[in-house]
Design an enzyme around this catalytic site. Structure first.
Site, PDB file in Angstrom:
ATOM      1  N   HIS A  53       0.852  -1.186   0.000  1.00  0.00           N
ATOM      2  CA  HIS A  53       0.000   0.000   0.000  1.00  0.00           C
ATOM      3  C   HIS A  53       0.884   1.230   0.000  1.00  0.00           C
ATOM      4  O   HIS A  53       1.938   1.232   0.628  1.00  0.00           O
ATOM      5  CB  HIS A  53      -0.918   0.003   1.234  1.00  0.00           C
ATOM      6  CG  HIS A  53      -2.061   0.929   1.075  1.00  0.00           C
ATOM      7  ND1 HIS A  53      -1.973   2.260   1.373  1.00  0.00           N
ATOM      8  CD2 HIS A  53      -3.312   0.722   0.592  1.00  0.00           C
ATOM      9  CE1 HIS A  53      -3.128   2.832   1.099  1.00  0.00           C
ATOM     10  NE2 HIS A  53      -3.954   1.925   0.624  1.00  0.00           N
TER      11      HIS A  53
ATOM     12  N   ASP B 236      -8.019  -5.184  -0.225  1.00  0.00           N
ATOM     13  CA  ASP B 236      -8.534  -6.007  -1.321  1.00  0.00           C
ATOM     14  C   ASP B 236      -8.146  -7.473  -1.219  1.00  0.00           C
ATOM     15  O   ASP B 236      -8.613  -8.287  -2.005  1.00  0.00           O
ATOM     16  CB  ASP B 236      -8.025  -5.460  -2.660  1.00  0.00           C
ATOM     17  CG  ASP B 236      -8.737  -4.178  -3.024  1.00  0.00           C
ATOM     18  OD1 ASP B 236      -9.914  -4.049  -2.647  1.00  0.00           O
ATOM     19  OD2 ASP B 236      -8.113  -3.314  -3.657  1.00  0.00           O
TER      20      ASP B 236
HETATM   21  N1  ACO Z   1       4.375  -7.574  -4.871  1.00  0.00           N
HETATM   22  C1  ACO Z   1       5.717  -7.546  -4.974  1.00  0.00           C
HETATM   23  N2  ACO Z   1       6.485  -6.449  -4.780  1.00  0.00           N
HETATM   24  C2  ACO Z   1       5.837  -5.307  -4.454  1.00  0.00           C
HETATM   25  C3  ACO Z   1       4.439  -5.260  -4.316  1.00  0.00           C
HETATM   26  C4  ACO Z   1       3.697  -6.454  -4.524  1.00  0.00           C
HETATM   27  N3  ACO Z   1       2.368  -6.446  -4.414  1.00  0.00           N
HETATM   28  N4  ACO Z   1       4.077  -3.990  -3.992  1.00  0.00           N
HETATM   29  C5  ACO Z   1       5.206  -3.274  -3.924  1.00  0.00           C
HETATM   30  N5  ACO Z   1       6.276  -4.062  -4.199  1.00  0.00           N
HETATM   31  C6  ACO Z   1       7.695  -3.683  -4.152  1.00  0.00           C
HETATM   32  C7  ACO Z   1       8.074  -2.846  -5.363  1.00  0.00           C
HETATM   33  O1  ACO Z   1       8.570  -3.644  -6.422  1.00  0.00           O
HETATM   34  C8  ACO Z   1       9.138  -1.943  -4.767  1.00  0.00           C
HETATM   35  O2  ACO Z   1      10.318  -2.711  -4.628  1.00  0.00           O
HETATM   36  P1  ACO Z   1      11.782  -2.006  -4.792  1.00  0.00           P
HETATM   37  O3  ACO Z   1      11.877  -1.031  -3.656  1.00  0.00           O
HETATM   38  O4  ACO Z   1      12.745  -3.133  -4.718  1.00  0.00           O
HETATM   39  O5  ACO Z   1      11.772  -1.343  -6.141  1.00  0.00           O
HETATM   40  C9  ACO Z   1       8.647  -1.666  -3.343  1.00  0.00           C
HETATM   41  O6  ACO Z   1       7.842  -2.809  -3.015  1.00  0.00           O
HETATM   42  C10 ACO Z   1       7.815  -0.412  -3.202  1.00  0.00           C
HETATM   43  O7  ACO Z   1       6.740  -0.483  -4.147  1.00  0.00           O
HETATM   44  P2  ACO Z   1       6.190   0.739  -4.969  1.00  0.00           P
HETATM   45  O8  ACO Z   1       5.545   0.227  -6.221  1.00  0.00           O
HETATM   46  O9  ACO Z   1       7.238   1.783  -5.109  1.00  0.00           O
HETATM   47  O10 ACO Z   1       5.099   1.271  -3.967  1.00  0.00           O
HETATM   48  P3  ACO Z   1       3.899   2.220  -4.327  1.00  0.00           P
HETATM   49  O11 ACO Z   1       3.544   2.931  -3.086  1.00  0.00           O
HETATM   50  O12 ACO Z   1       4.208   3.038  -5.530  1.00  0.00           O
HETATM   51  O13 ACO Z   1       2.724   1.204  -4.767  1.00  0.00           O
HETATM   52  C11 ACO Z   1       0.909  -0.296  -4.675  1.00  0.00           C
HETATM   53  C12 ACO Z   1       1.706   0.780  -3.932  1.00  0.00           C
HETATM   54  C13 ACO Z   1       0.479   0.217  -6.061  1.00  0.00           C
HETATM   55  C14 ACO Z   1      -0.363  -0.594  -3.880  1.00  0.00           C
HETATM   56  C15 ACO Z   1       1.767  -1.580  -4.802  1.00  0.00           C
HETATM   57  O14 ACO Z   1       2.112  -2.076  -3.535  1.00  0.00           O
HETATM   58  C16 ACO Z   1       1.101  -2.677  -5.633  1.00  0.00           C
HETATM   59  O15 ACO Z   1       1.209  -2.678  -6.861  1.00  0.00           O
HETATM   60  N6  ACO Z   1       0.369  -3.633  -4.965  1.00  0.00           N
HETATM   61  C17 ACO Z   1      -0.376  -4.657  -5.686  1.00  0.00           C
HETATM   62  C18 ACO Z   1      -1.680  -4.098  -6.202  1.00  0.00           C
HETATM   63  C19 ACO Z   1      -2.692  -3.866  -5.101  1.00  0.00           C
HETATM   64  O16 ACO Z   1      -2.941  -4.724  -4.258  1.00  0.00           O
HETATM   65  N7  ACO Z   1      -3.330  -2.691  -5.136  1.00  0.00           N
HETATM   66  C20 ACO Z   1      -4.379  -2.310  -4.184  1.00  0.00           C
HETATM   67  C21 ACO Z   1      -3.911  -1.227  -3.273  1.00  0.00           C
HETATM   68  S1  ACO Z   1      -5.145  -0.868  -2.070  1.00  0.00           S
HETATM   69  C22 ACO Z   1      -6.264   0.055  -2.885  1.00  0.00           C
HETATM   70  O17 ACO Z   1      -5.995   0.776  -3.803  1.00  0.00           O
HETATM   71  C23 ACO Z   1      -7.610  -0.026  -2.465  1.00  0.00           C
END
Ligand code: ACO
Length: 428
Positions: A307, A364
């Protein structure tokens, strides 16, 4: 003494005011930065950018705190009705008996949608995704109610628009579902509760009386409350930015529905179930999925994990996980996907990659499992999220409008070609 932040640029010192929130959150006010220094800030994805001062939702991502207008999400999910929470988010306080009665009556009076809208539904292909239909239908409401387009924003017109939108979204959502599966649509039944009426329009059929199951009604009420607002998330920011051009509420919320659809936002609930189903179908060990999620050359992510704001736990996910167990137990549903989800959570939470990055199940991760147990098809999951999020979008739009916030318009740093002369086609 008021706090200031100092910045040194090209050897010159500048001071910027510091803003404090009611929970002591701090922000450096850089609204005059470009005017005084010629510089702008760079913050892709607005990870550190406050776009507004809002009095609606407080969120402390480090400690897993979420409150609507000061009330803890845990308490609201346990004790309130969704319609009370909608009132709270939109008008600022919990309603008293008279206010609740007026709000409920007004919303109930507007549940029917214009008959002409049926022709829009008829034009969509069978199997059309309900989110695509929903955003189109919400935008088209503005054409039936032109007073919503009045940029002077008379308070009576705004209230009428708000009540109409809250009333009609469940009707449109249920109609989108019925069209998607090719069943006749149901007219609203206004002696039912807000949630009960939605259930009747979703699952009722013309020849039979539909009986509202109180277990399902209560579970949906809770899920809607948990989704009702989440401060400046992607879809809410979209609603505020679109509304900042003085676009009407229907158009602004339609844009919010579209933003919500993406799998990185509300669309994650559909993506989670599809992922869990794929894990079940393939039968490969959970660790191989975790390894894929960690592999930077693989675009696969563990859906429902991570998140932007919560880095310890998502309080909504805790409530939903417990509710999933309860609801499946009460309905006597045994879903093997729930076991896979719990095992996957266990493996991920013990993996250094996820721990180091603060990646936990979000709202979710378990919501889709409840929706499935309630009989909601997978491509309606994000529609359910939209039904819950509606009062938050409306409250945020209203706040933005009342505060007369400026039009949302970020800047950029241009990195394209510098000026060059046009060459004729023959010379290229
Ligand atoms: N699986 C694996 N790795 C992940 C995940 C995941 N679900 N989420 C984040 N990471 C990793 C990224 O690759 C990144 O790694 P790095 O530092 O080595 O490059 C690090 O964690 C930080 O992730 P970011 O993408 O920079 O975080 P951001 O805050 O931009 O994204 C998000 C948040 C979009 C929710 C992300 O965690 C994601 O894509 N999750 C999966 C989709 C999801 O469940 N979305 C629902 C969110 S809740 C809502 O909107 C109601």
């Amino acid at each position: 003494m008021s706090e200031t932040a100092r910045m040194i640029l090209d050897g010159q010192e500048y001071e910027f005011p510091v803003i404090s929130g009611s929970e002591n959150e701090k922000a450096i006010d850089i609204s005059k930065l470009r005017g005084s220094t010629g510089y702008i800030t760079m913050d892709p994805g607005f990870k550190n950018t406050g776009s507004t001062q809002s009095g609606i939702t407080y969120l402390d991502g480090e400690n897993g705190v979420l409150r609507y207008r000061g009330y803890a999400i845990e308490e609201l999910a346990e004790k309130a009705s969704f319609i009370e929470v909608a009132y709270l988010l939109i008008y600022g306080d919990l309603p008293n008996k008279e206010q609740l009665q007026y709000f409920n009556d007004s919303v109930t009076r507007h549940t029917i949608v214009h008959e002409n809208m049926k022709r829009f539904f008829d034009a969509f292909p069978l199997g059309a995704h309900p989110m695509g239909m929903l955003s189109s239908m919400v935008a088209s409401l503005s054409t039936f109610y032109p007073e919503s387009q009045n940029p002077n924003r008379d308070i009576t017109d705004i209230d009428l628009t708000i009540h109409r939108l809250i009333a009609k979204l469940p009707t449109l959502a249920a109609q989108a579902y019925k069209h998607n599966v090719g069943l006749p649509t149901m007219y609203p039944k206004n002696d039912l509760s807000y949630v009960g009426n939605f259930m009747h329009m979703m699952w009722g059929v013309p020849a039979e009386d539909y009986e509202v199951n109180p277990i399902v009604e209560s579970a949906l009420n809770k899920l809607f409350i948990l989704h009702a607002d989440h401060e400046q998330n992607c879809s809410t920011s979209t609603v505020r930015v679109v509304g900042s051009s003085q676009a009407n509420l229907y158009s602004s919320v339609s844009a919010g529905v579209s933003a919500l659809w993406g799998p990185l936002h509300g669309g994650a609930n559909q993506a989670v179930i599809e992922m869990l189903e794929a894990i079940r179908a393939e039968g490969s060990p959970l660790q191989s999925w975790i390894d894929r999620a960690k592999d930077k050359t693989d675009s696969f992510r563990l859906m429902g994990f991570g998140h932007r704001v919560y880095k310890n736990f998502d309080p909504r996910a805790r409530i939903i996980k417990k509710a999933a167990d309860e609801v499946l137990g009460q309905l006597g549903v045994n879903d093997p996907v729930l076991d896979i989800a719990k095992q996957l959570e266990e493996v991920a939470l013990n993996d250094e990659y996820f721990v180091k990055r603060g990646l936990y199940p979000n709202v979710d991760f378990y919501s889709g499992i409840i929706y499935r147990a309630l009989g909601i098809p997978t491509d309606m999951f994000t529609v359910m999220f939209a039904l819950g999020r509606l009062p938050g979008w409306i409250g945020q739009w209203k706040e933005m409008t009342e505060n007369r916030e400026p039009i949302g318009r970020p800047r950029q740093v241009y990195v394209g070609a510098t000026e060059r002369a046009f060459t004729s086609l023959d010379a290229r």
